[in-house]
Design an enzyme around this catalytic site. Structure first.
Site, PDB file in Angstrom:
ATOM      1  N   GLU A 438     -18.617 -26.338  44.590  1.00 43.01           N
ATOM      2  CA  GLU A 438     -19.840 -27.002  44.656  1.00 43.01           C
ATOM      3  C   GLU A 438     -20.804 -27.620  44.005  1.00 43.01           C
ATOM      4  O   GLU A 438     -21.422 -27.874  44.200  1.00 43.01           O
ATOM      5  CB  GLU A 438     -19.889 -27.073  46.194  1.00 43.01           C
ATOM      6  CG  GLU A 438     -18.766 -27.496  46.745  1.00 43.01           C
ATOM      7  CD  GLU A 438     -18.897 -28.549  48.588  1.00 43.01           C
ATOM      8  OE1 GLU A 438     -20.552 -27.746  48.961  1.00 43.01           O
ATOM      9  OE2 GLU A 438     -18.532 -27.252  49.572  1.00 43.01           O
TER      10      GLU A 438
HETATM   11  C1  LIG Z   1     -12.891 -20.267  44.638  1.00 46.79           C
HETATM   12  C2  LIG Z   1     -12.710 -21.446  44.276  1.00 46.79           C
HETATM   13  C3  LIG Z   1     -12.789 -22.550  45.167  1.00 46.79           C
HETATM   14  C4  LIG Z   1     -12.510 -24.071  44.332  1.00 46.79           C
HETATM   15  N1  LIG Z   1     -11.759 -24.929  44.927  1.00 46.79           N
HETATM   16  C5  LIG Z   1     -11.522 -26.389  44.484  1.00 46.79           C
HETATM   17  C6  LIG Z   1     -11.523 -27.262  45.590  1.00 46.79           C
HETATM   18  O1  LIG Z   1     -10.690 -26.879  46.737  1.00 46.79           O
HETATM   19  N2  LIG Z   1     -11.364 -28.081  45.015  1.00 46.79           N
HETATM   20  C7  LIG Z   1     -11.544 -27.959  43.619  1.00 46.79           C
HETATM   21  O2  LIG Z   1     -11.541 -30.100  43.014  1.00 46.79           O
HETATM   22  N3  LIG Z   1     -11.973 -27.513  42.635  1.00 46.79           N
HETATM   23  C8  LIG Z   1     -12.313 -26.545  43.220  1.00 46.79           C
HETATM   24  N4  LIG Z   1     -12.624 -25.275  43.031  1.00 46.79           N
HETATM   25  C9  LIG Z   1     -13.416 -25.436  41.362  1.00 46.79           C
HETATM   26  C10 LIG Z   1     -15.190 -25.648  41.113  1.00 46.79           C
HETATM   27  O3  LIG Z   1     -15.617 -26.509  41.805  1.00 46.79           O
HETATM   28  C11 LIG Z   1     -15.144 -25.033  38.968  1.00 46.79           C
HETATM   29  O4  LIG Z   1     -15.452 -23.671  39.210  1.00 46.79           O
HETATM   30  C12 LIG Z   1     -16.752 -25.409  39.292  1.00 46.79           C
HETATM   31  O5  LIG Z   1     -17.510 -26.608  38.973  1.00 46.79           O
HETATM   32  C13 LIG Z   1     -17.825 -24.996  37.982  1.00 46.79           C
HETATM   33  O6  LIG Z   1     -16.458 -25.164  36.585  1.00 46.79           O
HETATM   34  P1  LIG Z   1     -15.855 -24.078  35.945  1.00 46.79           P
HETATM   35  O7  LIG Z   1     -15.332 -22.709  36.580  1.00 46.79           O
HETATM   36  O8  LIG Z   1     -14.595 -24.364  35.302  1.00 46.79           O
HETATM   37  O9  LIG Z   1     -16.857 -23.515  35.153  1.00 46.79           O
HETATM   38  P2  LIG Z   1     -17.222 -23.960  33.839  1.00 46.79           P
HETATM   39  O10 LIG Z   1     -17.551 -25.687  33.839  1.00 46.79           O
HETATM   40  O11 LIG Z   1     -16.527 -23.935  32.657  1.00 46.79           O
HETATM   41  O12 LIG Z   1     -19.033 -23.601  33.540  1.00 46.79           O
HETATM   42  C14 LIG Z   1     -19.282 -22.367  32.657  1.00 46.79           C
HETATM   43  C15 LIG Z   1     -20.730 -22.406  33.752  1.00 46.79           C
HETATM   44  O13 LIG Z   1     -21.415 -22.963  32.999  1.00 46.79           O
HETATM   45  C16 LIG Z   1     -22.307 -23.285  33.415  1.00 46.79           C
HETATM   46  N5  LIG Z   1     -22.919 -25.258  33.095  1.00 46.79           N
HETATM   47  C17 LIG Z   1     -21.698 -25.663  33.164  1.00 46.79           C
HETATM   48  N6  LIG Z   1     -22.352 -26.799  32.434  1.00 46.79           N
HETATM   49  C18 LIG Z   1     -23.831 -26.496  32.413  1.00 46.79           C
HETATM   50  C19 LIG Z   1     -24.699 -27.893  32.021  1.00 46.79           C
HETATM   51  N7  LIG Z   1     -24.693 -28.911  31.848  1.00 46.79           N
HETATM   52  N8  LIG Z   1     -26.084 -26.591  32.096  1.00 46.79           N
HETATM   53  C20 LIG Z   1     -26.089 -25.552  32.188  1.00 46.79           C
HETATM   54  N9  LIG Z   1     -25.208 -24.752  32.570  1.00 46.79           N
HETATM   55  C21 LIG Z   1     -23.997 -25.324  33.594  1.00 46.79           C
HETATM   56  C22 LIG Z   1     -22.354 -23.654  34.614  1.00 46.79           C
HETATM   57  O14 LIG Z   1     -22.996 -23.931  35.833  1.00 46.79           O
HETATM   58  C23 LIG Z   1     -21.075 -22.459  34.907  1.00 46.79           C
HETATM   59  O15 LIG Z   1     -21.680 -20.980  35.469  1.00 46.79           O
HETATM   60  C24 LIG Z   1     -13.266 -24.173  42.774  1.00 46.79           C
HETATM   61  C25 LIG Z   1     -13.688 -23.132  42.253  1.00 46.79           C
HETATM   62  C26 LIG Z   1     -13.552 -21.444  42.914  1.00 46.79           C
HETATM   63  C27 LIG Z   1     -13.382 -20.480  41.928  1.00 46.79           C
END
Ligand SMILES: Cc1cc2nc3c(=O)[nH]c(=O)nc-3n(C[C@H](O)[C@H](O)[C@H](O)COP(=O)(O)OP(=O)(O)OC[C@H]3O[C@@H](n4cnc5c(N)ncnc54)[C@H](O)[C@@H]3O)c2cc1C
Length: 753
Positions: A438
């Site tokens: 989220e």
């Molecule tokens: C257990 C679990 C359940 C989930 N359930 C769902 C679900 O039901 N439905 C769904 O659609 N998604 C779901 N997600 C996805 C979740 O919303 C994403 O993992 C999340 O949005 C982050 O994306 P990413 O993991 O690809 O990280 P990335 O986007 O690759 O980010 C990596 C890091 O970079 C940071 N970052 C990225 N951009 C910026 C910026 N502009 N400024 C500063 N920091 C930044 C982030 O904060 C993070 O720390 C789930 C994820 C997990 C792990």
């Protein structure tokens, strides 16, 4: 006069604003327009109207909601075995699934007319909080269908037909939903997804039907492996102009039954050893009729707006509830454990080093519980405060991390050894999940809380930006011209207030009536609200759109706003509870820590401000004396820690809603031992007076022989010592791996008893 102003002031300013502010993208605009501002706007006004917050009163549950918490929720907690779910079966038992469906746990937010429970956000929050203190896996399973997903989207945007069909089926669990937004290419930047649909005609139930041919790859989707209906977000294109002139129609959200041809779903991820259902899914050339779009054809391209609106409220309930539950559980169990676990002849909680950590846990639990209560109360009242819910998501999950880390350190080996007796390990492992979903915390802190908060909460800025963006320059100029005098007056007031309170240390700041000696904290809050508003104005003026890229500055200012929010909720809660004297150590510790953090963040902003002169100027104007508020003293820490190590109303109030375990569970054993140790403290004192410090059978026998205690007292003490011995045990296994791990829980070591 106004002509002159328009020509010489407003017009050049319009040019300047256009130059310094980057264009707002459609997705950014929709994110900023979703939800509303509430108490956050007061905090960023420089002069918060406390009556607005305090008059709201504490959250209330209806009789039906209370009965549900005392009935089905308790029963659910009793039937759940988290160890079995997490380490043996790796899934929730069929009986638990059935119970969840039967009792409509998946329909907490669905209105009664559709067969749901129709509960308030406060009740929803309390339910998730309690379940999460028993099992994070079950907590997440209940949480997800009730938050950002098909249910919520259908209620807000679905057609009547969709609501009539799906909501009753979601409420009683005939349909299990999941929501697919995230894809490998697009995580935090979800709007950059490459999942794509093309408007076309296709065959649906033997008829030529207008619809979309969609291809996607989603991952990390909670409940996907067991879902029967997938809420799917994708970008829609209309190259053949079957819907109109536009080709790129934007993000669209549809409900796709998971047994639709071309959908692959069912595989599982293993997120940090948590056993809730989570997995990827794919769609290859899946034909989706237009009626499957949530809200029908009218909502084509409105997916991002729909998601952002849902997020504005939903983010304030699920993860904050789970985190509050975890922090309260950590407070309850760690206080008890620190009392019963003795080393060097005394309870570990009596050591100053441990006490500080205990006090921190108590304070985090107090602040989170207060903020959670206030936020769900605001949601009950119909507010949808987007910035506040972002603050809650990021800070509640961060607070959980702090509390669980401290709890693990205090429990030491007892927290590390996994097994049925370990009540902390799984919460500890779940923390990164809560931090990531989220809106991952780093992004939320750096970009959203202040980045969006400053613009949204500001009385004029958003309107000014929209005026600058207006393609009709004349209209934009007129709008800006009207806003400008008001904005300038606001700036003058902000300047005077910020400098005055900055220089006088908040001595003459405002505090509401009837708050007793907590008034000093209200004054500090007023002071820092004024200072933040001043610093915000200067930052916006000097950095403009650059502020978005200066994430360190924006993040720190976001921390100040967040602390102001969390602390105002804490003050409100203290008042709502009747300002109990016994709770004062919690208030003192929390307020000092939060205000201190505010000062640290502001000083770091001044120190790192890109324009060195302005940084120093702000320092001079707003905080000429530097730090003025210290974190809690050792005496205050001690008082706060003691609250967790004595049975009291304060301890019960702080940890209300924690499930205290079934007989023989890890939590129950610690609770039992705690009660017995506390009840026999005076008997222990008799032994100590006689020079006997150890707490085992020999020591008790010696006390009896020497006449320090009676036979009856010796029996009581033996019972307490036995309870302690049970509570400090950890599990051990004959074999580990390939399903052979048979725990030998609660077995007494060949110890002194
Ligand atoms: C257990 C679990 C359940 C989930 N359930 C769902 C679900 O039901 N439905 C769904 O659609 N998604 C779901 N997600 C996805 C979740 O919303 C994403 O993992 C999340 O949005 C982050 O994306 P990413 O993991 O690809 O990280 P990335 O986007 O690759 O980010 C990596 C890091 O970079 C940071 N970052 C990225 N951009 C910026 C910026 N502009 N400024 C500063 N920091 C930044 C982030 O904060 C993070 O720390 C789930 C994820 C997990 C792990």
């Amino acid at each position: 006069m106004s002509e002159l102003r328009r020509k010489w002031i407003t017009a050049p300013l319009l040019k300047l604003i256009k130059k310094v502010l980057p264009p707002i993208s459609e997705t950014e605009r929709e994110a900023m327009e979703a939800g509303e501002v509430w108490w956050d706007a007061q905090l960023l006004s420089g002069k918060p109207d406390w009556d607005q917050l305090l008059s709201m009163g504490p959250p209330q549950l209806s009789e039906e909601e209370r009965a549900f918490l005392d009935g089905p929720v308790e029963e659910l907690c009793r039937m759940v075995d988290d160890w079995k779910i997490s380490f043996e079966d790796r899934e929730i038992s069929p009986e638990t699934w059935e119970f969840l469906k039967k009792e409509r746990f998946f329909g907490i937010i669905i209105p009664k007319e559709y067969g749901g429970l129709g509960f308030s956000p406060t009740a929803h929050g309390e339910i998730v909080t309690k379940i999460s203190t028993r099992s994070i896996c079950v907590g997440v399973t209940v949480m997800v269908p009730n938050s950002l997903g098909p249910g919520e989207l259908l209620m807000a945007h679905g057609t009547d037909e969709q609501k009539q069909y799906y909501l009753p089926r979601l409420a009683d669990g005939r349909e299990i939903p999941c929501f697919g937004l995230t894809s490998p290419e697009a995580g935090s930047d979800a709007a950059a997804m490459v999942d794509r649909g093309v408007v076309c005609y296709g065959d649906y139930k033997g008829e030529k039907t207008l619809g979309m041919r969609v291809n996607w790859h989603k991952r990390y989707i909670t409940l996907a492996p067991v879902a029967t209906v997938l809420g799917l977000a994708f970008k829609l294109y209309d190259p053949d102009h079957l819907l109109g002139d536009k080709e790129a129609l934007g993000i669209t959200v549809a409900l796709v039954p998971t047994d639709t041809e071309g959908v692959t779903i069912g595989q599982r991820h293993l997120p940090a050893m948590q056993s809730f259902q989570n997995g990827p899914n794919w769609g290859v050339d899946v034909f989706i009729p237009m009626e499957w779009v949530i809200g029908g054809r009218e909502n084509v391209g409105r997916g991002w707006h729909m998601l952002m609106s849902a997020l504005a409220a939903g983010r304030g309930i699920s993860l904050p509830s789970l985190s509050t539950g975890g922090a309260k559980m950590a407070a309850r169990t760690t206080g008890a454990y620190a009392r019963i676990r003795e080393q060097f002849g005394i309870p570990i909680g009596k050591f100053e080093g441990v006490q500080r950590r205990l006090a921190e846990i108590a304070s985090v639990a107090y602040v989170l519980d207060s903020a959670h209560k206030t936020t769900t109360r605001a949601l009950d009242a119909g507010h949808k405060p987007a910035v506040i819910t972002a603050i809650m998501k990021a800070h509640a999950t961060h607070g959980l991390r702090q509390a669980i880390n401290d709890a693990m350190d205090i429990h030491a080996g007892k927290g590390i050894m996994d097994g049925p007796l370990n009540y902390l390990g799984n919460v500890y492992r779940a923390v990164p999940v809560a931090i990531t979903v989220e809106g991952a915390n780093i992004l939320t802190r750096s970009l959203m809380i202040f980045g969006q908060g400053a613009i949204r909460c500001h009385p004029y800025l958003l309107e000014e930006m929209l005026a600058a963006e207006n393609p009709d320059t004349k209209e934009g100029l007129e709008a800006l011209d009207k806003l400008l005098p008001k904005h300038m007056l606001f700036q003058v007031k902000t300047f005077i207030r910020g400098v005055f309170h900055g220089w006088t240390g908040g001595l003459f700041a405002n505090s509401p009536r009837g708050v007793g000696d907590a008034a000093k904290y209200y004054r500090q809050m007023d002071r820092y609200s004024a200072v933040l508003t001043l610093v915000t104005e200067i930052s916006l003026l000097s950095l403009g759109g650059e502020l978005k890229r200066k994430e360190q500055i924006s993040g720190r200012l976001g921390d100040v706003l967040s602390q102001l929010y969390l602390l105002s909720c804490t003050l409100k809660r203290f008042k709502d509870d009747g300002s109990p004297r016994e709770d004062r150590p919690l208030l003192e510790f929390a307020m000092r820590a939060g205000l201190h953090n505010i000062e640290v963040s502001l000083l770091e902003v001044f120190q790192n401000f890109p324009n060195r002169f302005l940084g120093q100027l702000m320092h001079f104007l707003a905080m000429p004396w530097g730090h003025s508020i210290h974190t809690a003293s050792d005496r205050q820490s001690h008082a706060c820690a003691e609250l967790l190590m004595e049975p009291s109303e304060t301890r019960d109030r702080l940890t209300r809603g924690v499930f205290l375990g079934n007989p023989g569970d890890g939590v129950d054993l610690v609770e039992q031992a705690f009660d017995k140790v506390c009840a026999t403290e005076s008997l222990r004192d008799k032994l100590k007076k006689g020079g006997i410090r150890a707490f085992n059978r020999e020591a008790i026998d010696e006390g009896l022989e020497r006449g320090l205690i009676s036979g009856e007292e010796a029996a009581e003490l033996r019972e307490a010592a036995e309870a302690v011995n049970m509570a400090i045990q950890v599990d051990h296994f004959d074999h580990l791996g390939s399903g052979n791990a048979e725990p030998q829980s609660g077995t007494r070591a060949a110890g002194p008893l």
